[in-house]
Design a protein around this motif. Sequence first.
Motif, PDB file in Angstrom:
ATOM      1  N   GLY A   1      67.336 -57.854  16.211  1.00 22.88           N
ATOM      2  CA  GLY A   1      66.819 -59.226  16.323  1.00 22.88           C
ATOM      3  C   GLY A   1      67.930 -60.182  16.680  1.00 22.88           C
ATOM      4  N   GLY A   2      69.061 -60.033  15.988  1.00 20.25           N
ATOM      5  CA  GLY A   2      70.189 -60.909  16.250  1.00 20.25           C
ATOM      6  C   GLY A   2      70.673 -60.780  17.682  1.00 20.25           C
ATOM      7  N   ALA A   3      70.723 -59.554  18.158  1.00 22.68           N
ATOM      8  CA  ALA A   3      71.208 -59.319  19.522  1.00 22.68           C
ATOM      9  C   ALA A   3      70.270 -59.971  20.530  1.00 22.68           C
ATOM     10  CB  ALA A   3      71.297 -57.815  19.784  1.00 22.68           C
ATOM     11  N   THR A   4      68.954 -59.817  20.282  1.00 26.26           N
ATOM     12  CA  THR A   4      67.989 -60.422  21.204  1.00 26.26           C
ATOM     13  C   THR A   4      68.128 -61.940  21.212  1.00 26.26           C
ATOM     14  OG1 THR A   4      66.506 -58.651  20.521  1.00 26.26           O
ATOM     15  CG2 THR A   4      65.543 -60.409  21.831  1.00 26.26           C
TER      16      THR A   4
ATOM     17  N   SER B   1      66.283 -73.203  15.322  1.00 25.55           N
ATOM     18  CA  SER B   1      66.703 -73.330  13.925  1.00 25.55           C
ATOM     19  C   SER B   1      66.280 -74.685  13.374  1.00 25.55           C
ATOM     20  CB  SER B   1      68.212 -73.150  13.799  1.00 25.55           C
ATOM     21  OG  SER B   1      68.862 -74.237  14.421  1.00 25.55           O
ATOM     22  N   ARG B   2      66.250 -75.676  14.259  1.00 24.67           N
ATOM     23  CA  ARG B   2      65.845 -77.004  13.785  1.00 24.67           C
ATOM     24  C   ARG B   2      64.345 -77.033  13.524  1.00 24.67           C
ATOM     25  NH1 ARG B   2      67.529 -80.458  17.899  1.00 24.67           N
ATOM     26  NH2 ARG B   2      65.415 -80.610  18.642  1.00 24.67           N
TER      27      ARG B   2
ATOM     28  N   ARG C   1      71.306 -67.708  27.532  1.00 21.72           N
ATOM     29  CA  ARG C   1      70.670 -68.117  28.791  1.00 21.72           C
ATOM     30  C   ARG C   1      69.870 -69.422  28.670  1.00 21.72           C
ATOM     31  NH1 ARG C   1      72.062 -63.370  28.295  1.00 21.72           N
ATOM     32  NH2 ARG C   1      72.757 -62.121  30.072  1.00 21.72           N
ATOM     33  N   LEU C   2      69.221 -69.624  27.482  1.00 19.69           N
ATOM     34  CA  LEU C   2      68.379 -70.818  27.334  1.00 19.69           C
ATOM     35  C   LEU C   2      68.938 -71.850  26.363  1.00 19.69           C
ATOM     36  CD1 LEU C   2      64.864 -69.140  27.108  1.00 19.69           C
ATOM     37  CD2 LEU C   2      65.914 -70.195  29.099  1.00 19.69           C
ATOM     38  N   GLY C   3      69.913 -71.439  25.568  1.00 17.61           N
ATOM     39  CA  GLY C   3      70.420 -72.342  24.551  1.00 17.61           C
ATOM     40  C   GLY C   3      69.367 -72.676  23.518  1.00 17.61           C
ATOM     41  N   SER C   4      68.575 -71.673  23.136  1.00 19.52           N
ATOM     42  CA  SER C   4      67.396 -71.971  22.337  1.00 19.52           C
ATOM     43  C   SER C   4      67.639 -71.903  20.837  1.00 19.52           C
ATOM     44  CB  SER C   4      66.284 -70.978  22.700  1.00 19.52           C
ATOM     45  OG  SER C   4      66.784 -69.655  22.566  1.00 19.52           O
TER      46      SER C   4
END
Lengths: 261, 580
Positions: free
Chosen positions: B11-14, B29-30, B21-24
């Motif tokens: 999960g962490g790797a994904t 987290s917010r 790539r998206l800065g998501s």
Amino acid sequence: MKFLAARRRSPIVASALLIGALAVVGLGYAAVGSVQPAQAAVGTETQVEAGRQLYLEGCSSCHGLEAQGTGNAPTLVGVGAAAVSFQVGTGRMPLAAPGAQAPGNMPTYTDEEVAALAAYIATLAPGPAIPSAEQLDYADADIALGGELFRINCAQCHQAAGQGGALTQGKYAPNLMESTPQHIYEAMLTGPQSMPVFSDAQLTVEDKQAIIAYVRTLQTEASPGGLTLGKFGPVTEGVFLATAAFGALIAAAVWIGIKAR
Amino acid sequence: MTTSSPIEQAGGATATYVDKRLGSNKFLSRNLAKVFPDHWSFMLGEIALYSFIVVLLTGVFLTLFFKPSMLEVVYDGSYVPLQGVKMSEAYASSLDISFDVRGGLLLRQMHHWGALIFVAAMAVHMFRVFFTGAFRKPREFNWLIGVGLTVLALGAGFSGYSLPDDLLSGTGLQIARGIMQATPVIGTWMAFLLFGGEFPGTSFIPMLYSVHILLIPGLILALVTVHLMLVWVQKHTQFPGPGRTNDNVVGYPLMPVYMAKAGGFFFVVFGIIALIGGLVTINPIWVFGPFTPDQVSAGSQPDWYIGFLDGALRIMPNWETVIFGWTISWNIMIPAMIMPGILFTAIALYPFIESWVTGDKREHNLLDRPRNAPTRTGIGVMSIVFYCLLWVGGANDIIAVAFDLSINAITWFLRVAIFVLPPIAFVVTKRACLGLQRRDREKLLHGFESGRVLRLPHGEFIEVHQPLSPKDLAVITSKTDIVPLPAPERTDADGVRNKLYRIQALRHRLSTFFYGDNVPKPSAAEIEAGQHHAAHDAAIEAPLHDYEDADQIHTFHGGVLHHPGMEETNAQQIADRSHD
């Protein structure tokens, strides 16, 4: 006797007896089956007399001793046997209580008594006769044509699915789901209560048979979509929505809400 | 930080891969931890959203087979009673969906039931928002969007109802055209423009199809998005309770609690719609037959959400005025244009009207209990009664047949009741709310009646009153007492005429109408005084100190419980008494 006793066990006896029995039953049935409508239409003298007695006992207090009509009820001279068969045969007459219109009910008279009354009224003046078995035979009728005729002529009062509808001042077009072919035919012929008369010039015998065939389809066809909700359309659908469907959704919402605590 | 399980590592790797790539990650987290308050009534809007999704999905399926064409064809599908009948291609393709497309009838019925549930859920959601005052500042715009969504949903429903070109569809369109034609001056031209000539024409249903599958769903999707974004930004309102204030949100985080709950609820709604769609017939178009303008069925009704308009039309007296050869059809304009116009305008403007009348410009994140806004609750119930009476009017012929009544009697009853019953409903509701306010005041002063009756040593019977639980206390004390606006002066101290006198006087009167009967919350001093007073009375009437076990019953004098701080619980009291 000796001749018969001697041939009692002959191989052709069984066949002969069988043919004889079939002939008796078949001819007997044919005689009864074909005679009865004719009787109702014409009526023997004794039947007419029996009908007159029944009329005097059960009908004359409102319709008058000579069926001439009174302030309470219309004349029956010229209404014909079909009208009597419909009104008395569906239990509408004798009227239980005055109201907006006569409701269908359990018939008060037996079929023979109805036939006798019809025969008596038919003697007063010419009128529409009780339809014959031939006229009522809708086996070959065109159901699709019947559907179109029903929607043009009947649906605006009896509703598209034949569930009945409201007329003015408490009068109504009854539900057709229990109506017999004979009564439907007679109703079209005589126009009982608020219903207009559909003579053979307006709807031919074939048209009437087609309509009867369509009503029979409405009465008997299975519902492809599940529960019919009375086939009343959006009103009963709305009631189902507001109660069962929305009840289930709210119950689910409350259940999920409670689970969280 | 150590990750132990392979699942967490994957999960962490994904997440890292996507984040690069998206800065998501920052965004997630917010937002995944965002807290929402919990109450079953907050899920009514969810029902609307989920049923809308079901309607969209089933609708896409239906577009694959429906032909919005008025071309005349001869039916040769598998429904025998209509074989050989001439009909429009629209109706024939609807029959094909019902009888010859695999799963077609199920999806058609799910689409229709889902649509009915969609509008119903919006209405009930609106009631919740109205009666709890959730529309108040800062959420007025979201209320407006909600009203817009409701109107769009009515349009979506009616356009869908009209598409199959069965007898009911056409009857509905005929009435819609009649209403159009009743518009003064431009009505006839408008009807000609839309229908491309005389009724029914061949151009309206194809046009309606684009409106139904493209325009209205697009607008609904856009508005739903804004609606939800505003809920997100402004945060959800909450009911009063311990620890809940106007400035916080007490609840659970989106991830994982609401993800699971909302996701689960979606499937529950989907399941219920599928179940009903599979088991219960809706709109059996094959029974109604193809539409031709010379046919109509008894008991022709619109779907429930248009029923109030149909009812208004049905109970309206037949009033017309002819001016210079022009007919003004009051009999259609009043029930079908003016009434709904006023109704929806009043609904849309209500938040602004209320805040102007009450002068309340504060932000409200804590919901009102309906009893604490008696006038608003009364107006709401009054409107619901008005709406339901119009419903009865819309179903008048079915009711007449089902209950053996005269349709004329029903109509005349409604013509009177529509003016008489809603005001009665208002008064009864308002009095009931004020009664509940008084009850709350009593509870604060004396605790709640436990139903436990004690006999005192000198023979007096008293009912034990118990202290409120912290939750009840928080809920009851959440009431905010608003004083009606003061009556304005005609002239000020210097004798200068008050130019705003009339408008201020109106506001004073309306504000008094809203808050004049309010039962104020008792002050701390009043609670104290009430207890002293009762204690005093009890002491005079019952000199309890004469009894040796007086200390066992000292808390139950005079029919009220009074002890410092009111913190003794039921269980403690029972334990106290059972010592001896």
